[in-house]
Motif scaffolding. Structure first.
Motif, PDB file in Angstrom:
ATOM      1  N   UNK A   1       0.840  -1.196   0.000  1.00  0.00           N
ATOM      2  CA  UNK A   1       0.000   0.000   0.000  1.00  0.00           C
ATOM      3  C   UNK A   1       0.874   1.244   0.000  1.00  0.00           C
ATOM      4  N   UNK A   2       0.450   2.254  -0.788  1.00  0.00           N
ATOM      5  CA  UNK A   2       1.189   3.501  -0.815  1.00  0.00           C
ATOM      6  C   UNK A   2       0.889   4.334   0.419  1.00  0.00           C
ATOM      7  N   UNK A   3       1.748   5.295   0.648  1.00  0.00           N
ATOM      8  CA  UNK A   3       1.559   6.201   1.775  1.00  0.00           C
ATOM      9  C   UNK A   3       0.452   7.195   1.431  1.00  0.00           C
ATOM     10  N   UNK A   4      -0.522   7.338   2.332  1.00  0.00           N
ATOM     11  CA  UNK A   4      -1.619   8.283   2.112  1.00  0.00           C
ATOM     12  C   UNK A   4      -1.096   9.694   2.338  1.00  0.00           C
ATOM     13  N   UNK A   5      -1.234  10.584   1.356  1.00  0.00           N
ATOM     14  CA  UNK A   5      -0.756  11.954   1.543  1.00  0.00           C
ATOM     15  C   UNK A   5      -1.574  12.676   2.609  1.00  0.00           C
ATOM     16  N   UNK A   6      -0.937  13.564   3.324  1.00  0.00           N
ATOM     17  CA  UNK A   6      -1.604  14.362   4.349  1.00  0.00           C
ATOM     18  C   UNK A   6      -1.362  15.834   4.033  1.00  0.00           C
ATOM     19  N   UNK A   7      -2.440  16.541   3.721  1.00  0.00           N
ATOM     20  CA  UNK A   7      -2.373  17.963   3.412  1.00  0.00           C
ATOM     21  C   UNK A   7      -3.015  18.729   4.556  1.00  0.00           C
ATOM     22  N   UNK A  20      -6.121  15.471   0.097  1.00  0.00           N
ATOM     23  CA  UNK A  20      -5.878  16.222  -1.135  1.00  0.00           C
ATOM     24  C   UNK A  20      -6.234  17.684  -0.898  1.00  0.00           C
ATOM     25  N   UNK A  21      -5.444  18.591  -1.468  1.00  0.00           N
ATOM     26  CA  UNK A  21      -5.682  20.025  -1.245  1.00  0.00           C
ATOM     27  C   UNK A  21      -7.026  20.458  -1.820  1.00  0.00           C
ATOM     28  N   UNK A  59     -21.789  22.192   7.589  1.00  0.00           N
ATOM     29  CA  UNK A  59     -21.432  20.818   7.221  1.00  0.00           C
ATOM     30  C   UNK A  59     -21.138  20.799   5.727  1.00  0.00           C
ATOM     31  N   UNK A  60     -19.950  20.306   5.373  1.00  0.00           N
ATOM     32  CA  UNK A  60     -19.516  20.326   3.975  1.00  0.00           C
ATOM     33  C   UNK A  60     -19.112  18.927   3.521  1.00  0.00           C
ATOM     34  N   UNK A  61     -19.548  18.547   2.329  1.00  0.00           N
ATOM     35  CA  UNK A  61     -19.140  17.291   1.701  1.00  0.00           C
ATOM     36  C   UNK A  61     -18.503  17.599   0.365  1.00  0.00           C
ATOM     37  N   UNK A  62     -17.454  16.854   0.028  1.00  0.00           N
ATOM     38  CA  UNK A  62     -16.795  17.046  -1.245  1.00  0.00           C
ATOM     39  C   UNK A  62     -15.289  17.021  -1.149  1.00  0.00           C
ATOM     40  N   UNK A  63     -14.760  16.960   0.053  1.00  0.00           N
ATOM     41  CA  UNK A  63     -13.315  16.889   0.256  1.00  0.00           C
ATOM     42  C   UNK A  63     -12.910  15.447   0.553  1.00  0.00           C
ATOM     43  N   UNK A  64     -11.638  15.145   0.325  1.00  0.00           N
ATOM     44  CA  UNK A  64     -11.109  13.820   0.653  1.00  0.00           C
ATOM     45  C   UNK A  64     -10.601  13.851   2.095  1.00  0.00           C
ATOM     46  N   UNK A  65     -11.523  13.541   3.019  1.00  0.00           N
ATOM     47  CA  UNK A  65     -11.180  13.596   4.437  1.00  0.00           C
ATOM     48  C   UNK A  65     -10.361  12.375   4.844  1.00  0.00           C
ATOM     49  N   UNK A  66      -9.632  12.501   5.942  1.00  0.00           N
ATOM     50  CA  UNK A  66      -8.691  11.463   6.357  1.00  0.00           C
ATOM     51  C   UNK A  66      -9.383  10.174   6.784  1.00  0.00           C
ATOM     52  N   UNK A  67     -10.554  10.262   7.388  1.00  0.00           N
ATOM     53  CA  UNK A  67     -11.202   9.084   7.964  1.00  0.00           C
ATOM     54  C   UNK A  67     -12.313   8.510   7.099  1.00  0.00           C
ATOM     55  N   UNK A  68     -12.416   8.984   5.857  1.00  0.00           N
ATOM     56  CA  UNK A  68     -13.461   8.500   4.949  1.00  0.00           C
ATOM     57  C   UNK A  68     -12.808   7.750   3.802  1.00  0.00           C
ATOM     58  N   UNK A  69     -13.247   6.518   3.587  1.00  0.00           N
ATOM     59  CA  UNK A  69     -12.638   5.681   2.555  1.00  0.00           C
ATOM     60  C   UNK A  69     -13.452   5.649   1.271  1.00  0.00           C
ATOM     61  N   UNK A  70     -14.617   6.292   1.268  1.00  0.00           N
ATOM     62  CA  UNK A  70     -15.469   6.277   0.086  1.00  0.00           C
ATOM     63  C   UNK A  70     -15.158   7.401  -0.885  1.00  0.00           C
ATOM     64  N   UNK A  71     -16.041   7.557  -1.873  1.00  0.00           N
ATOM     65  CA  UNK A  71     -15.886   8.613  -2.858  1.00  0.00           C
ATOM     66  C   UNK A  71     -16.510   9.909  -2.352  1.00  0.00           C
TER      67      UNK A  71
END
Length: 298
Positions: A1-7, A20-21, A59-71
Motif C-alpha cells: 500500500x502507498x503512503x496516504x498523503x496528508x495535506x 488532497x488540497x 457541514x460540507x461534503x466534497x473533500x477527501x477527508x482522512x477518515x473516509x474511505x469512500x468517494x
C-alpha cells in the motif's frame, strides 16, 4: 500500500487535514472559522463559524477527508439528499437548517449553532474514557440528576414522535446524534441525514448505526424498518442514558422500575411484543413517570 498523503489546510488559524488540497476560502464569506470537526467517517467536514454575534455550524461534503474511505461524490449526494430531511422534520429539538448551496467541489449545509456537547465524542474521549473521564460529556451527563436526564429524554422522544407523524423512520440515530448544553440543560438532535420516508426496507444487511441502539431487523436483509424499529431505538436510548447500554439489567438502571419496564418492553427482540408506535411508547413512558412522581409525593 502507498503512503496516504496528508495535506494541512488552515482557515482563520484553524487547521485540519485532508488527503488532497482544496480551497476553503469560501468559508470566510460566512464569518470567522473558530473550530473544525475533521475526524468523521461520513465524508463530511464540519465547521463552527462566528458571524457577528451569531454562530453557525457548517457541514460540507466534497473533500477527501482522512477518515473516509469512500468517494467524495457519494458524500455530496448524501448531503444533498439530507437537506429536505432537515426541512421536512423541522422541530424545536432539531438543529435548525438556515441555508444550503453548492460550493467548490462539493455542497454545504448551514445550521444555527447550538452550544451543546456531543454525548459520544469519540474523537476526544474514545472508550473507555467516554465512560470514565471527568471531562467527558457523556460521563458528566450521567452525573446529572435523574429529572434533568428525563427532561433531555423527553426532547428526544418528542422529536421522534414527530418523525413518526411525518411518516419517516430514524436511521443511524445514536448518542453521537445528541447534543447537550450543560449551562442551559437543553438538548438538540443533529446528524439525521439518513432518516427516510416510509416504506423503508433494509437493503444492506447491517444498516448504518451503532449496534448499541440497533434492533434485530436493522441487521436483516429485506426486513421492514418502521415504527416498531424506532420504538426499539428509543428504548435503547433510555438504556444508554440511564442503564448499562447493552446490559439491560435492572441492577444497572438509574430511574424508576416503572420506567425500566417500559424501556425493556421497547427493546424486546420480538417486534410484535414492543409498543406499536413511538407515540404509544412515549404515552406509556409519561404515564410511568407520572406514577412515580405521585408515589414519591405520598
Amino acid at each position: 500500500m502507498g503512503v496516504i498523503p496528508v495535506i494541512t489546510i488552515d482557515v482563520n488559524g484553524v487547521s485540519f487535514r485532508l488527503k488532497e488540497y482544496q480551497n476553503f476560502d469560501w468559508l470566510k464569506t460566512l464569518g470567522k472559522v473558530f473550530c473544525v470537526f475533521d475526524e468523521q467517517d461520513s465524508g463530511n467536514l464540519s465547521f463552527g463559524i462566528q458571524e457577528g454575534r451569531n454562530k453557525l455550524f457548517v457541514k460540507y461534503a466534497g473533500a477527501k477527508t482522512m477518515d473516509y474511505s469512500g468517494n467524495p461524490e457519494d458524500a455530496v449526494e448524501r448531503l444533498k439528499r439530507a437537506i429536505p430531511v432537515y426541512q421536512d422534520l423541522k422541530h424545536p429539538s432539531l438543529i435548525n437548517l438556515v441555508n444550503h448551496f453548492e460550493v467548490g467541489n462539493g455542497y454545504a449545509g448551514v445550521f444555527e449553532w447550538f452550544d451543546g456537547e456531543c454525548l459520544h465524542p469519540h474523537w476526544s474521549f474514545p472508550p473507555p474514557q467516554k465512560y470514565t473521564h471527568p471531562d467527558s460529556p457523556y460521563f458528566r451527563f450521567r452525573q446529572l440528576p435523574v429529572d434533568l436526564r428525563l427532561t433531555s429524554l423527553d426532547a428526544i422522544f418528542q422529536f421522534h414522535v414527530h418523525v413518526e407523524a411525518m411518516d419517516c423512520v430514524a436511521i443511524d440515530f445514536y448518542d453521537g446524534s445528541i447534543l447537550y448544553d450543560f449551562s442551559t440543560n437543553s438538548t438538540r438532535i443533529c446528524d439525521i441525514d439518513l432518516y427516510a420516508k416510509k416504506p423503508f426496507i433494509n437493503n444492506m444487511g447491517r444498516l448504518w448505526g451503532s449496534s448499541r441502539f440497533m434492533s434485530p431487523e436493522e441487521f436483516e436483509m429485506g426486513a421492514v424498518i418502521d415504527e416498531q424499529t424506532n420504538v426499539f431505538n428509543m428504548g435503547a436510548t433510555a438504556f444508554v442514558l440511564f442503564g448499562g447500554e447493552s446490559d439491560r439489567s435492572l441492577s444497572k438502571w438509574e430511574a424508576s422500575e416503572a420506567l425500566y419496564e417500559v424501556a425493556l418492553r421497547a427493546v424486546d427482540e420480538g417486534r410484535t411484543k414492543r409498543f406499536s408506535s413511538v407515540a404509544e411508547f412515549y404515552h406509556a413512558w409519561r404515564e410511568a413517570r407520572y406514577r412515580n412522581v405521585i408515589q414519591k409525593s405520598l
